[in-house]
Design an enzyme around this catalytic site. Structure first.
Site, short mmCIF file in Angstrom:
data_model
loop_
_atom_site.label_atom_id
_atom_site.label_comp_id
_atom_site.label_asym_id
_atom_site.label_seq_id
_atom_site.Cartn_x
_atom_site.Cartn_y
_atom_site.Cartn_z
N ARG A 81 0.91 -1.20 0.15
CA ARG A 81 -0.03 -0.03 0.02
C ARG A 81 0.82 1.29 0.06
NH1 ARG A 81 -1.72 2.30 4.45
NH2 ARG A 81 -1.85 0.22 5.63
N TYR A 134 -15.35 16.12 -16.73
CA TYR A 134 -15.94 14.71 -16.55
C TYR A 134 -16.80 14.72 -15.57
CZ TYR A 134 -15.82 9.95 -14.85
OH TYR A 134 -16.36 8.90 -14.53
N ASP A 219 -6.25 18.14 -15.64
CA ASP A 219 -6.50 16.67 -16.19
C ASP A 219 -6.19 16.60 -17.67
OD1 ASP A 219 -7.74 14.27 -16.90
OD2 ASP A 219 -9.31 14.62 -15.65
N LYS A 244 -7.38 5.11 -19.74
CA LYS A 244 -7.81 5.53 -20.90
C LYS A 244 -6.56 5.39 -21.92
CE LYS A 244 -11.57 7.23 -18.98
NZ LYS A 244 -12.34 6.29 -18.44
#
Ligand SMILES: Cc1ncc(COP(=O)(O)O)c(C=O)c1O
Length: 430
Positions: A81, A134, A219, A244
């Site tokens: 983690r 988005y 972004d 993406k």
């Protein structure tokens, strides 16, 4: 010379000598570390064994920022983690494209955006954001951050030709409190509207007080990392949905934040405690994807030009939103010329009519798949009004130019004649 230093100097020399695409197969890894394995193995482990208790203590002190790393010390592996070799090597490779000093990978694009925002906003702050953006980010800004005492203020991407335009949106909102950051999505999902990054950087400079200024977050999912590198245009942190183009095969979820070591420090700390680091298998898949990133993005970009030209000439289509069609004299064209290297492969268009026509078109597609997401090898089409942006209010959708006849198309790497033939027959069914 200590081993860690020798390795990092070798990598620095490689970085200066070769292009990113030449380094995607080998950078930041030595086969001798793993029995000569050409490829980075998958370090599918939750935890790492310390040689001694003293070593474990030192690794935690460095990882948790309790003290600075010594000259001969390395940041040791602790727990997946916090860090893992697949993710560390991936981060070094991904950073090359944007020319970033540091990179932090996440388990989704939303995790990258949310963790980065939470690392830098405090109750009482104002956050500026470009529209459209988005739907998930829109929800986070409008419906989640206010619960933590943060006020979101929007400005229109296409109406932002200078820092003054952003100032005006801020003044009109009549809000109090310091602006801690500005987040721009450019090109914007789903209309391809561009935000002028120089204007954002200028706005941030004007608001500097006592050595502190708003951060500029971008972004870069639609064009990056190949066709736009916002760090070179004044951004502080670049964000990605790596689901993406970076992942590129529609088979994983991931995100990334890139910037200077100093900027990413607080983001990494929060990533550890929010638990938003990607897993080793995803890290390995992303390294596989990076090897063909340039090939895939270039092929899709070239195909999109043919597709956009076809759509622009079709009588059932009212308007096409494609960066390659911006005209000299349009302020958006000037922004494109300044900050983008190619038009990418996202094409949106307004069908004459509305939802019934849009649905008839989508239901008639045979090769192009009806699905949200984008940036994969296959072409995908969707209806932003009722799907990705379903949660955005009708007024905000209208202001952002998201009508109910709008279709968003992510052009893939199929033969462009086949994609066009499919679109043509689906348009005939409208
Ligand atoms: C521009 C943009 N940013 C962020 C996201 C969120 O990414 P993820 O789905 O990987 O969480 C998306 C998803 O579609 C997107 O299109």
């Amino acid at each position: 010379m200590p081993r860690q230093k020798r390795i990092s100097e070798t990598f620095t020399r490689l970085k200066q000598a070769f292009h990113p695409e030449s380094l995607m197969m080998t950078y930041a890894y030595k086969p001798e570390w793993s029995e000569g394995s050409l490829k980075v193995p998958i370090f599918q482990t939750s935890t790492f064994v310390f040689k001694t208790a003293e070593e474990g203590k030192a690794f935690f002190e460095i990882a948790y920022g309790l003290r600075e790393k010594g000259e001969t010390e390395s940041a040791g592996l602790i727990y997946s983690r916090i860090n893992n070799p697949d993710l560390e090597i991936l981060e070094q490779r991904l950073a090359l494209w944007d020319g970033a000093e540091a990179c932090a990978v996440f388990n989704t694009g939303m995790a990258a955006i949310a963790t980065t925002l939470m690392a830098y906003v405090r109750p009482g702050d104002v956050v500026l954001y470009s529209t459209p953006l988005y739907g998930g980010t829109d929800h986070l800004l409008k419906h989640v951050l206010p619960g933590f005492g943060v006020t979101p203020v929007s400005f229109r991407a296409s109406a932002c030709a200078s820092a003054d335009d952003i100032e005006r949106s801020l003044a009109e909102a009549k809000v109090a409190g310091p602006v801690s950051l500005l987040i721009a999505e450019t090109p914007a999902n789903p209309t391809n509207a561009l935000v002028d990054l120089a204007a954002c950087a200028e706005f941030a400079r004007r608001h500097e007080r006592a050595g502190q200024r708003p951060l500029v977050l971008v972004d870069n999912t639609f064009l990056g990392p190949l066709w736009q590198q916002p760090l070179r245009h004044g951004a502080d942190i670049v964000l990605y949905s790596a689901t993406k183009y970076i992942g590129g095969h529609s088979d994983l979820l991931a995100g990334a934040a890139l910037g200077s070591q100093a900027m990413l420090g607080p983001v990494r700390v929060l990533r550890t405690f929010f638990g938003t680091l990607a897993d080793p298998w995803t890290g390995w898949l992303l390294m596989r994807s990076l090897e063909t990133l340039k090939l895939r993005m270039t092929s899709a970009m070239k195909n999109a030009r043919y597709v956009a030209d076809f759509l622009a000439g079709h009588p059932k289509i009212e308007r096409v939103y494609y960066l390659g069609h911006l005209k000299e004299g349009d302020p958006q064209h000037a922004v494109y010329r300044r900050q983008c290297e190619a038009p990418g492969a996202m094409v949106s268009f307004d069908l004459r009519g509305g939802e019934p026509e849009a649905f008839r078109f989508l239901n008639a597609l045979r090769l192009v798949k009806l699905a949200v997401s984008l940036g994969g090898t296959e072409s995908l089409a969707e209806h932003p009004y009722s799907m990705t942006h379903a949660d955005v209010s009708p007024e905000a959708k209208r202001d952002a130019g998201i009508g109910d006849g709008l279709i968003r198309l992510s052009v893939g790497i199929e033969h462009p004649d086949d994609t066009i033939a499919d679109l043509d027959q689906a348009l005939a069914a409208v």
